[in-house]
Scaffold this motif. Sequence first.
Motif, PDB file in Angstrom:
ATOM      1  N   SER A  37      -5.892  12.391  -5.537  1.00  0.00           N
ATOM      2  CA  SER A  37      -6.738  12.805  -4.685  1.00  0.00           C
ATOM      3  C   SER A  37      -6.187  13.549  -3.476  1.00  0.00           C
ATOM      4  O   SER A  37      -5.191  13.272  -2.900  1.00  0.00           O
ATOM      5  CB  SER A  37      -7.540  11.655  -4.225  1.00  0.00           C
ATOM      6  OG  SER A  37      -8.272  11.890  -2.995  1.00  0.00           O
ATOM      7  N   ARG A  58       1.051   7.964  -6.581  1.00  0.00           N
ATOM      8  CA  ARG A  58       0.786   8.435  -5.439  1.00  0.00           C
ATOM      9  C   ARG A  58      -0.675   8.711  -5.094  1.00  0.00           C
ATOM     10  O   ARG A  58      -0.952   9.449  -5.927  1.00  0.00           O
ATOM     11  CB  ARG A  58       1.888   8.917  -4.510  1.00  0.00           C
ATOM     12  CG  ARG A  58       3.108   8.499  -4.570  1.00  0.00           C
ATOM     13  CD  ARG A  58       4.002   9.074  -3.817  1.00  0.00           C
ATOM     14  NE  ARG A  58       4.343  10.602  -4.399  1.00  0.00           N
ATOM     15  CZ  ARG A  58       5.316  11.570  -3.882  1.00  0.00           C
ATOM     16  NH1 ARG A  58       6.267  10.932  -3.028  1.00  0.00           N
ATOM     17  NH2 ARG A  58       5.165  12.822  -4.398  1.00  0.00           N
ATOM     18  N   THR A  59      -1.269   8.326  -4.129  1.00  0.00           N
ATOM     19  CA  THR A  59      -2.529   8.855  -4.040  1.00  0.00           C
ATOM     20  C   THR A  59      -2.875  10.373  -4.001  1.00  0.00           C
ATOM     21  O   THR A  59      -3.869  10.832  -4.468  1.00  0.00           O
ATOM     22  CB  THR A  59      -3.198   8.334  -2.373  1.00  0.00           C
ATOM     23  OG1 THR A  59      -2.982   6.860  -2.589  1.00  0.00           O
ATOM     24  CG2 THR A  59      -4.634   8.598  -2.330  1.00  0.00           C
ATOM     25  N   GLU A  60      -1.843  10.943  -3.653  1.00  0.00           N
ATOM     26  CA  GLU A  60      -1.944  12.632  -3.437  1.00  0.00           C
ATOM     27  C   GLU A  60      -1.884  13.087  -4.978  1.00  0.00           C
ATOM     28  O   GLU A  60      -2.242  14.091  -5.133  1.00  0.00           O
ATOM     29  CB  GLU A  60      -0.837  13.058  -2.653  1.00  0.00           C
ATOM     30  CG  GLU A  60       0.339  12.855  -2.948  1.00  0.00           C
ATOM     31  CD  GLU A  60       1.076  11.662  -2.383  1.00  0.00           C
ATOM     32  OE1 GLU A  60       2.288  11.581  -2.065  1.00  0.00           O
ATOM     33  OE2 GLU A  60       0.369  10.721  -1.938  1.00  0.00           O
ATOM     34  N   GLU A  63       1.390   3.307  -2.190  1.00  0.00           N
ATOM     35  CA  GLU A  63       0.934   4.446  -2.823  1.00  0.00           C
ATOM     36  C   GLU A  63      -0.166   5.486  -1.940  1.00  0.00           C
ATOM     37  O   GLU A  63       0.023   6.701  -2.100  1.00  0.00           O
ATOM     38  CB  GLU A  63      -0.156   4.043  -3.979  1.00  0.00           C
ATOM     39  CG  GLU A  63      -1.426   3.348  -3.586  1.00  0.00           C
ATOM     40  CD  GLU A  63      -1.330   1.827  -3.350  1.00  0.00           C
ATOM     41  OE1 GLU A  63      -2.218   1.297  -3.557  1.00  0.00           O
ATOM     42  OE2 GLU A  63      -0.089   1.361  -3.208  1.00  0.00           O
ATOM     43  N   HIS A  64      -0.141   4.774  -0.674  1.00  0.00           N
ATOM     44  CA  HIS A  64      -0.857   5.680   0.242  1.00  0.00           C
ATOM     45  C   HIS A  64      -0.144   5.958   1.624  1.00  0.00           C
ATOM     46  O   HIS A  64      -0.856   6.543   2.630  1.00  0.00           O
ATOM     47  CB  HIS A  64      -2.247   4.903   0.721  1.00  0.00           C
ATOM     48  CG  HIS A  64      -3.156   4.240  -0.007  1.00  0.00           C
ATOM     49  ND1 HIS A  64      -4.124   5.341  -0.555  1.00  0.00           N
ATOM     50  CD2 HIS A  64      -3.491   3.250  -0.595  1.00  0.00           C
ATOM     51  CE1 HIS A  64      -4.936   4.609  -1.375  1.00  0.00           C
ATOM     52  NE2 HIS A  64      -4.454   3.337  -1.650  1.00  0.00           N
ATOM     53  N   HIS A  86     -11.759   3.512  -4.901  1.00  0.00           N
ATOM     54  CA  HIS A  86     -11.020   3.553  -3.599  1.00  0.00           C
ATOM     55  C   HIS A  86     -11.714   4.547  -2.629  1.00  0.00           C
ATOM     56  O   HIS A  86     -12.174   5.646  -2.948  1.00  0.00           O
ATOM     57  CB  HIS A  86      -9.638   4.094  -3.555  1.00  0.00           C
ATOM     58  CG  HIS A  86      -8.933   4.159  -2.195  1.00  0.00           C
ATOM     59  ND1 HIS A  86      -8.338   2.936  -1.883  1.00  0.00           N
ATOM     60  CD2 HIS A  86      -8.709   5.088  -1.198  1.00  0.00           C
ATOM     61  CE1 HIS A  86      -8.068   3.036  -0.274  1.00  0.00           C
ATOM     62  NE2 HIS A  86      -8.103   4.353  -0.301  1.00  0.00           N
ATOM     63  N   ILE A 134     -11.067   8.249  -3.777  1.00  0.00           N
ATOM     64  CA  ILE A 134     -10.939   8.303  -5.414  1.00  0.00           C
ATOM     65  C   ILE A 134     -12.308   7.604  -5.691  1.00  0.00           C
ATOM     66  O   ILE A 134     -12.565   6.385  -5.678  1.00  0.00           O
ATOM     67  CB  ILE A 134      -9.832   7.456  -5.964  1.00  0.00           C
ATOM     68  CG1 ILE A 134      -8.639   7.833  -5.277  1.00  0.00           C
ATOM     69  CG2 ILE A 134      -9.817   7.790  -7.575  1.00  0.00           C
ATOM     70  CD1 ILE A 134      -7.477   6.906  -5.402  1.00  0.00           C
ATOM     71  N   GLY A 162      -7.806  11.600  -0.180  1.00  0.00           N
ATOM     72  CA  GLY A 162      -7.785  10.014   0.026  1.00  0.00           C
ATOM     73  C   GLY A 162      -8.667   9.341  -0.618  1.00  0.00           C
ATOM     74  O   GLY A 162      -8.708   7.979  -0.704  1.00  0.00           O
ATOM     75  N   SER A 189       0.467  -1.008   0.100  1.00  0.00           N
ATOM     76  CA  SER A 189       0.006   0.024   0.016  1.00  0.00           C
ATOM     77  C   SER A 189       0.723   1.357  -0.085  1.00  0.00           C
ATOM     78  O   SER A 189       0.508   2.359   0.504  1.00  0.00           O
ATOM     79  CB  SER A 189      -0.935  -0.031   1.137  1.00  0.00           C
ATOM     80  OG  SER A 189      -1.753  -1.044   1.166  1.00  0.00           O
TER      81      SER A 189
END
Length: 256
Positions: A219, A214-216, A76-77, A166, A224, A222, A74
């Motif tokens: 989004s 990456r999530t940021e 990416e988070h 997500h 999506i 967090g 995980s």
Amino acid sequence: MARLLEELTSQEVDAFNREETIVLLPVGATEQHGKHLPVGTDTMILKSVLERVLKDIDPEIPLLITPVIPVGKSNEHLNFIGTISFSYATLRGVIEDICKSIARHGFKKIAIFNSHGGNTDTLTSLCRDLRDQLNVQVFVIDWWFTNFWEDILKEIQESPRDGVFHACELETSIIMYTFPHLVKREQIVASFPPEPLRSNKYVTIFGPVTMGWRTEDISANGVIGDPTKATSEKGRLLVEFAARKIIEIIQEIQSL
């Protein structure tokens, strides 16, 4: 007989037919899911579906379910607090060691059941290596980046295509149904990727051209997707659908 490995004695496990039994290895994740869902969402959904599978499956089907791995890849988070991640090498090593243990005791069919999209590529690649190394049949059951949910989403999805990704309409609905007290409803907001990644022909969050993100990057909060369209009733339908489909998949694996 369908059973949880952790509830059995060694002697009870020994009674399973090694040639016919399907050993199901569930892999989840612990990662941020916006401000409205718990970090254990992927793992909690996985466990809820497995509970339903055990309730509904023909008891004569030889199924042995290992303990759930609650951490996945995980990274990416990781810039969102609460996320715990294995590296690629660690996730691969953990799955490989568990499968070696299963194969050592003579079981011939292993089905890895994955509930987190960040695990998908690792598990798909690993299953071929395990087939070669251990001389057992290895399958990956994955409901992200496949058509697993397609039929039920055609019936109930109200958000656009990227409304399910997500902490989204799908995941929020299931947690509303299974753990309603853990949903922070006042914090539910929709959040979509930047417009080019929604409208491009090739480079989107769904592909066909994949990208490292990456999530940021896609989004700020967090989320999506569109959890505002989530309901507990949709969650019930999704859990029932997933359990039926898993049982059908297990039956097909049994026939091979």
